[in-house]
Motif scaffolding. Structure first.
Motif, PDB file in Angstrom:
ATOM      1  N   UNK A   1       0.832  -1.201   0.000  1.00 47.01           N
ATOM      2  CA  UNK A   1       0.000   0.000   0.000  1.00 47.01           C
ATOM      3  C   UNK A   1       0.869   1.256   0.000  1.00 47.01           C
ATOM      4  N   UNK A   2       1.850   1.238   0.845  1.00 49.12           N
ATOM      5  CA  UNK A   2       2.772   2.375   0.961  1.00 49.12           C
ATOM      6  C   UNK A   2       3.449   2.651  -0.373  1.00 49.12           C
ATOM      7  N   UNK A   3       3.891   1.601  -1.037  1.00 53.36           N
ATOM      8  CA  UNK A   3       4.594   1.755  -2.308  1.00 53.36           C
ATOM      9  C   UNK A   3       3.649   2.343  -3.349  1.00 53.36           C
ATOM     10  N   UNK A   4       2.401   1.805  -3.389  1.00 50.90           N
ATOM     11  CA  UNK A   4       1.408   2.305  -4.354  1.00 50.90           C
ATOM     12  C   UNK A   4       1.156   3.792  -4.103  1.00 50.90           C
ATOM     13  N   UNK A   5       0.918   4.140  -2.862  1.00 50.61           N
ATOM     14  CA  UNK A   5       0.624   5.541  -2.528  1.00 50.61           C
ATOM     15  C   UNK A   5       1.780   6.446  -2.932  1.00 50.61           C
ATOM     16  N   UNK A   6       2.968   5.997  -2.652  1.00 58.80           N
ATOM     17  CA  UNK A   6       4.132   6.803  -3.017  1.00 58.80           C
ATOM     18  C   UNK A   6       4.201   7.002  -4.526  1.00 58.80           C
ATOM     19  N   UNK A   7       3.946   5.920  -5.265  1.00 58.82           N
ATOM     20  CA  UNK A   7       3.970   6.028  -6.720  1.00 58.82           C
ATOM     21  C   UNK A   7       2.911   7.004  -7.209  1.00 58.82           C
ATOM     22  N   UNK A   8       1.697   6.864  -6.654  1.00 58.57           N
ATOM     23  CA  UNK A   8       0.607   7.776  -7.013  1.00 58.57           C
ATOM     24  C   UNK A   8       1.025   9.211  -6.713  1.00 58.57           C
ATOM     25  N   UNK A   9       1.620   9.398  -5.553  1.00 56.34           N
ATOM     26  CA  UNK A   9       2.077  10.727  -5.136  1.00 56.34           C
ATOM     27  C   UNK A   9       3.061  11.300  -6.133  1.00 56.34           C
ATOM     28  N   UNK A  10       4.011  10.481  -6.563  1.00 51.29           N
ATOM     29  CA  UNK A  10       5.042  10.959  -7.494  1.00 51.29           C
ATOM     30  C   UNK A  10       4.405  11.367  -8.824  1.00 51.29           C
ATOM     31  N   UNK A  11       3.493  10.499  -9.306  1.00 48.14           N
ATOM     32  CA  UNK A  11       2.826  10.800 -10.577  1.00 48.14           C
ATOM     33  C   UNK A  11       2.037  12.103 -10.449  1.00 48.14           C
ATOM     34  N   UNK A  12       1.315  12.246  -9.374  1.00 46.07           N
ATOM     35  CA  UNK A  12       0.516  13.458  -9.142  1.00 46.07           C
ATOM     36  C   UNK A  12       1.403  14.698  -9.112  1.00 46.07           C
ATOM     37  N   UNK A  13       2.458  14.611  -8.347  1.00 45.07           N
ATOM     38  CA  UNK A  13       3.350  15.762  -8.207  1.00 45.07           C
ATOM     39  C   UNK A  13       3.934  16.143  -9.568  1.00 45.07           C
ATOM     40  N   UNK A  14       4.258  15.135 -10.339  1.00 46.73           N
ATOM     41  CA  UNK A  14       4.823  15.392 -11.659  1.00 46.73           C
ATOM     42  C   UNK A  14       3.813  16.147 -12.529  1.00 46.73           C
ATOM     43  N   UNK A  15       2.554  15.679 -12.474  1.00 48.54           N
ATOM     44  CA  UNK A  15       1.487  16.336 -13.224  1.00 48.54           C
ATOM     45  C   UNK A  15       1.260  17.740 -12.740  1.00 48.54           C
ATOM     46  N   UNK A  16       1.201  17.901 -11.428  1.00 52.21           N
ATOM     47  CA  UNK A  16       0.940  19.209 -10.847  1.00 52.21           C
ATOM     48  C   UNK A  16       2.057  20.171 -11.228  1.00 52.21           C
ATOM     49  N   UNK A  17       3.254  19.657 -11.184  1.00 50.30           N
ATOM     50  CA  UNK A  17       4.403  20.486 -11.531  1.00 50.30           C
ATOM     51  C   UNK A  17       4.318  20.990 -12.962  1.00 50.30           C
ATOM     52  N   UNK A  18       3.727  20.217 -13.863  1.00 54.72           N
ATOM     53  CA  UNK A  18       3.645  20.594 -15.274  1.00 54.72           C
ATOM     54  C   UNK A  18       2.412  21.441 -15.589  1.00 54.72           C
ATOM     55  N   UNK A  19       1.520  21.540 -14.622  1.00 54.53           N
ATOM     56  CA  UNK A  19       0.262  22.227 -14.911  1.00 54.53           C
ATOM     57  C   UNK A  19       0.373  23.728 -14.576  1.00 54.53           C
ATOM     58  N   UNK A  20      -0.161  24.598 -15.553  1.00 55.30           N
ATOM     59  CA  UNK A  20      -0.213  26.030 -15.272  1.00 55.30           C
ATOM     60  C   UNK A  20      -1.621  26.331 -14.801  1.00 55.30           C
ATOM     61  N   UNK A  21      -1.722  26.535 -13.469  1.00 57.57           N
ATOM     62  CA  UNK A  21      -3.046  26.620 -12.862  1.00 57.57           C
ATOM     63  C   UNK A  21      -3.843  27.838 -13.313  1.00 57.57           C
ATOM     64  N   UNK A  22      -3.144  28.964 -13.635  1.00 55.00           N
ATOM     65  CA  UNK A  22      -3.899  30.177 -14.010  1.00 55.00           C
ATOM     66  C   UNK A  22      -4.558  30.048 -15.386  1.00 55.00           C
ATOM     67  N   UNK A  23      -4.148  29.084 -16.189  1.00 54.28           N
ATOM     68  CA  UNK A  23      -4.766  28.914 -17.511  1.00 54.28           C
ATOM     69  C   UNK A  23      -5.926  27.940 -17.528  1.00 54.28           C
ATOM     70  N   UNK A  24      -6.324  27.487 -16.345  1.00 50.05           N
ATOM     71  CA  UNK A  24      -7.360  26.461 -16.339  1.00 50.05           C
ATOM     72  C   UNK A  24      -8.758  27.088 -16.407  1.00 50.05           C
ATOM     73  N   UNK A  25      -9.621  26.474 -17.101  1.00 51.64           N
ATOM     74  CA  UNK A  25     -10.982  27.006 -17.241  1.00 51.64           C
ATOM     75  C   UNK A  25     -11.864  26.424 -16.169  1.00 51.64           C
ATOM     76  N   UNK A  26     -12.751  27.332 -15.650  1.00 53.62           N
ATOM     77  CA  UNK A  26     -13.676  26.818 -14.643  1.00 53.62           C
ATOM     78  C   UNK A  26     -14.971  26.324 -15.319  1.00 53.62           C
ATOM     79  N   UNK A  27     -15.101  26.626 -16.662  1.00 56.27           N
ATOM     80  CA  UNK A  27     -16.316  26.194 -17.349  1.00 56.27           C
ATOM     81  C   UNK A  27     -16.187  24.800 -17.914  1.00 56.27           C
ATOM     82  N   UNK A  28     -14.954  24.538 -18.369  1.00 55.29           N
ATOM     83  CA  UNK A  28     -14.742  23.251 -19.045  1.00 55.29           C
ATOM     84  C   UNK A  28     -14.944  22.118 -18.031  1.00 55.29           C
TER      85      UNK A  28
END
Lengths: 760, 226
Positions: B10-37
């Protein structure tokens, strides 16, 4: 998120990097400081410094670590680097209380008008010297004597021996080891030509059969018993056979317990030998190479040995011995057929009128079956006192001995020792000195007028104690003691306060030929001095100062070490520096790079074996063969009669050591052992209408005594048991004083007594 | 599958999920996101910005918390296993001896006779209660620091003194213990560990002499733990 920050292509800026690095540094710092904090959080310790030392009590000679804080002993634990691998017993665990026991003697005392009054060292020692001089002038050198102990340090016994034998010119030097080891020493010497066991405690670790006779290891040598148990736990097939008239705590753990009628066990040993011969269990190739048979006078052959044993067939001896024939056969078979058999025995064998014969035969059983000189195969006599082997047997501090295996009776030996001591030929008297019992008799009849008693308590430890207490009254007795009120102190004309254990320094030699150093860690109380200082002072006052040229433990050790070179005890390699560093060394140890000898007489292990191509060599004998003796059983003079229908046998209890002068004053030990009682077989008690706790009277040909009865099934029917540690039940008043004709060791273990409920 | 393994997976899975999420978050420009879409995740309909905000919350707060929790469990429970102690090679002599059916040390006897069923090292080396657990872990951390920085020398020695409570917690009140008179008369000294049980009851582990490099037993004791 800081949108004004300049982002690189990867999305991370310099500040981010610094933040990350800062974070890493903080985390590392936190980790490091936590570590540092933990290193400082030292768990609470019981001592500031630890010093290697040796237990003060029994002959096991356990290595201990003494914990000190502010100059006081605060803890004692087993030393895992020593031979005992960290195991000690409850007495050793309470050693820390020993220097501080109540009633320590702190000033010299002189008896004036029947009372012991304080005196200065000078007053006391001049009085002693003058009385000794007067006695020698009036009655010759043999009118004075030294009575020492296996509790003295080696340097002390060596110096006393030299002072009396080469200075005063009397061989009246004896001591408690006579009461304890005399028969074992004589037994080994007759068999191998030289004293001291061939094997080591280590043999227990490899034995498949452990034959214990006349020894209650559980209570008297607990670390050895623990070693036996560890062997059995690790190797489930290891058999423990215990021979004892009592179901002792050792016997309770045995695979086979045989309870012979007291005094008859030479019948058992001879019957075992008979079975071994009859069943073809002899190791004939070993016998051919290494064994000679003797009837005590002449060499005989194996056939004569077998013929001699015919009358000891198990079926013929079973009833007198009190053991079923099939059990004797089983034990003989197990003894002979195991891969490696170790025998362990002590006072039950030594303290007997047939003590030497018993010792001969125990060694004989090992020799005819080849159970010697291999790991796990050895005949081992366990010792009672911490330095009886090294201090007394090796230094020859007994009436008939000279140092390093030499004897008074041999002129060549006397000349050699005189030369080594640098005295004129003819200095050493050709008359062997008095043995312990004879010595105290001589005090009684005025032949010995003055005696110095050191480090032992004969008023309690001698058999037929009343007789010898009266003798002590008559003699001018100088007693060096640690406490004011030991039984012997009551008879002192001069009482000298002695240092104890780590209050002085010197070498002790325990039961397996191992010498260990006890270093001085604290000062003795009051004006107390080491026994060595007292001896050196006495030597000066008697005009023998020049003879005692080595005066410090270090110098005396060096002298003694050099002395040993010309003997089969050679331990020249045991320098003081090595003993300071190493956890004891076993002799022979001829050079400083020699590791010491675990198995004596074994080629490749014992440096004194010279014949090439032979696995073993008993070099102590002229023909290099060990001797198996044909030893007939003679009933004890203390056989039971209608008037004295019970056998009294004595022993010890786990928490007390010897006469309890030391252990009896330590509260935890005294509470655990309780007062001594008279242990009576419950069937006998039923017949005599004696109930638990009743006051009973024990009467022998030597004395009468009353004590509390404890009913038990452990002594076999017809056997009464008591421990000898308790001054309130001084059982040695009743015990017989017959001695072995060779070793002169008294038969403490067999006394015919009568028993009855005491009239209130 | 036992709890410890489950937690680790479980710990390993969570860590992997965390890494993937962080990677995505790091690449995302939050100010360009649409609240309508609207994004459809499973059956729920979320706006693009809400989805990424929730993802960021999970990646930055929830997943690390879970990871810390699991890591703590792993650290505090996992280190109780014999295998954890066996990881440092200086402990090999103890472990080899413990599992040696021929050995007669206290440790080996407790092990082979199943007197202690699991976590044999920890069972005897952690004192009673929360404080005891804490102390054992602090000691473990100290060992780790020493080991990784190589600031130790063989043979290693127990610092301070072994706490008798670890023996007494099982043996006290047992008939075999209570019947021994010396145990009774020394109760106070045994209770505060000022007299060690080990004095009379022998060797717990291979001796320091055996564990000294160059000794006859050293090579055998240092064999790689299976």
């Amino acid at each position: 998120m800081d949108t004004n920050d300049q982002k690189s292509e990867s999305g991370l800026g310099r500040r981010d990097l610094l933040k990350v690095l800062g974070g890493v540094a903080v985390a590392n710092g936190l980790g490091a400081s936590t570590w540092a904090a933990l290193e400082l959080l030292v768990p609470s310790a019981t001592a500031d410094t630890w010093h290697k030392s040796v237990c003060r009590y029994c002959g096991t000679g356990c290595g201990v670590l003494v914990g000190m804080r502010d100059g006081r002993v605060t803890d004692v634990r087993g030393d895992d680097l020593a031979h005992n691998k960290g195991v000690i017993c409850v007495k050793g665990s309470m050693l820390r209380a020993l220097p501080y026991v109540k009633g320590r003697l702190t000033t010299p005392k002189i008896r004036r008008d029947g009372r012991l009054v304080d005196a200065t060292w000078d007053e006391a020692m001049s009085h002693v010297a003058q009385t000794f001089k007067d006695a020698i002038a009036a009655g010759g050198p043999d009118s004075v004597a030294f009575y020492g102990s296996g509790q003295l340090l080696t340097e002390e016994s060596y110096t006393a021996n030299k002072l009396f034998k080469a200075g005063i010119r009397t061989n009246n030097v004896d001591g408690n080891p006579r009461l304890c080891m005399g028969s074992a020493a004589a037994g080994y010497t007759q068999v191998y030509g030289k004293d001291e066991p061939p094997g080591s405690y280590e043999d227990i670790d490899y034995a498949d059969c452990i034959f214990t006779i006349g020894a209650n290891l559980f209570e008297c040598h607990p670390p050895l018993f623990e070693r036996v148990q560890q062997r059995r736990r690790a190797s489930k097939g290891t058999r423990l056979i215990v021979v004892d008239p009592r179901r002792t705590r050792t016997a309770e753990h045995a695979d086979i317990h045989l309870a012979p009628v007291p005094g008859t066990d030479l019948l058992l040993l001879n019957a075992m030998a008979q079975v071994i011969c009859e069943e073809g269990l002899l190791d004939t190739s070993f016998i051919d190479k290494h064994v000679r048979f003797s009837d005590g006078q002449n060499t005989v052959d194996l056939a004569a040995f077998k013929a001699f044993l015919e009358k000891y067939k198990p079926e013929a001896v079973a009833s007198e011995l009190g053991i079923a024939a099939h059990q004797i056969r089983e034990v003989a078979f197990l003894f002979a057929r195991s891969r490696a058999t170790t025998s362990l025995w002590t006072m039950g064998i030594n303290q007997r009128t047939q003590g030497v014969f018993l010792n001969n035969m125990l060694n004989g059983l090992h020799l005819i079956t080849g159970h010697i000189g291999r790991p796990g195969a050895t005949p081992f006599s366990v010792t009672g006192q911490p330095n009886a082997c090294g201090g007394v047997r090796d230094t020859g501090a007994l009436g008939h001995l000279l140092p390093a295996g030499h004897v008074v009776a041999n002129e060549g030996h006397r000349r050699k020792v005189e030369q080594l001591w640098g005295v004129e030929p003819g200095t050493i008297s050709d008359k062997p000195g008095l043995d312990a019992v004879s010595l105290f008799r001589a005090m009684g009849d005025g032949r010995v007028k003055a005696a110095l008693v050191m480090c032992t308590n004969p008023a309690q430890s001698l058999p037929a104690a009343d007789r010898y207490r009266a003798a002590m009254e008559k003699c001018f007795l100088v007693v060096a003691e640690i406490v004011e009120d030991s039984e012997t102190a009551q008879f002192a004309d001069v009482l000298l306060p002695a240092a104890l254990w780590i209050e002085k320094e010197g070498v002790t030699g325990q039961g397996e030929r191992r010498y260990q150093l006890i270093e001085k860690l604290m000062d003795p109380p009051g004006q107390a001095r080491s026994d060595l200082d007292i001896l050196v002072d006495l030597a000066d006052r008697l005009g023998h100062g020049a003879l005692i040229n080595a005066r410090t433990p270090e110098d005396i050790w060096d002298e003694w070490r050099q002395f040993s070179v010309s003997s089969m005890y050679n331990f020249k390699g045991m320098t003081r520096a090595r003993l300071e560093k190493e956890r004891g060394l076993q002799w022979p140890c001829p050079s400083e790079d020699h590791p010491g000898t675990i198995r004596r007489y074994v080629a490749g292990d014992d440096p004194l074996v010279t014949t090439t191509g032979s696995a073993m060599e008993f070099y102590g004998q002229p023909d290099k063969k060990a001797v198996v003796f044909l030893r007939p059983y003679v009933p004890s003079p203390e056989h039971t009669t209608e008037e004295f229908p019970f056998y009294l046998t004595t022993g010890r209890v786990l928490e007390q050591w010897h006469t309890s002068t030391m252990t009896g004053r330590i509260e935890e030990l005294a509470r655990a052992s309780g007062d001594a009682v008279i242990e009576i077989n419950d069937q006998d008690a039923w017949k005599l209408q004696i109930a638990e706790g009743d006051s009973v009277e024990v009467r022998s040909r030597f004395g009468t005594l009353q004590g509390r009865a404890r009913l038990a099934s452990s002594p076999r029917r017809g056997v009464v048991f008591a421990t000898f540690h308790d001054t309130k039940l001084l059982i040695n008043r009743v015990v017989a004083d017959h001695v072995d004709p060779v070793s002169k060791e008294p038969e403490f273990k067999v006394t015919a007594v009568s028993l009855r409920k005491a009239v209130a | 599958m036992d709890t410890a393994t489950l937690v680790r997976v479980l710990g390993t899975v969570i860590c992997l999920v965390g890494i993937v999420l962080c990677w995505h978050i790091g690449r995302t420009r939050f100010d360009g996101l649409s609240s309508e879409k609207l994004l459809s995740v499973a059956n729920a309909h979320l706006s693009q910005s809400s989805f990424w905000k929730l993802s960021a919350f999970a990646g930055i707060v929830l997943v690390p918390l879970a990871a810390v929790g699991i890591a703590n469990y792993h650290t505090f429970e996992g280190v109780q296993e014999v295998a954890a102690c066996a990881r440092c090679h200086v402990m090999r002599p103890m472990i080899n001896d413990l599992r040696n059916p021929e050995s007669n040390t206290l440790a080996a006897r407790h092990y082979k006779n199943h007197w202690i069923v699991q976590n044999q090292c920890y069972d005897c080396h952690s004192d009673y209660g929360l404080a005891g657990n804490m102390e054992a872990k602090m000691e473990g951390f100290r060992h780790l620091a020493r080991y990784t920085t190589r600031t130790y020398s063989e043979p290693i020695e127990l610092r301070g003194r072994f706490n008798n409570d670890n023996c007494l917690k099982c043996h006290q009140d047992m008939p075999k213990f209570e019947v021994v008179k010396s145990h009774q008369s020394m109760k106070a000294l045994l209770a505060d560990s000022s007299t060690s049980c080990l004095n009379c009851h022998g060797q717990a582990h291979p001796t320091r002499a055996e564990r000294t490099p160059g000794s006859a037993d050293y090579a055998k004791l240092m064999e790689v733990v299976k």
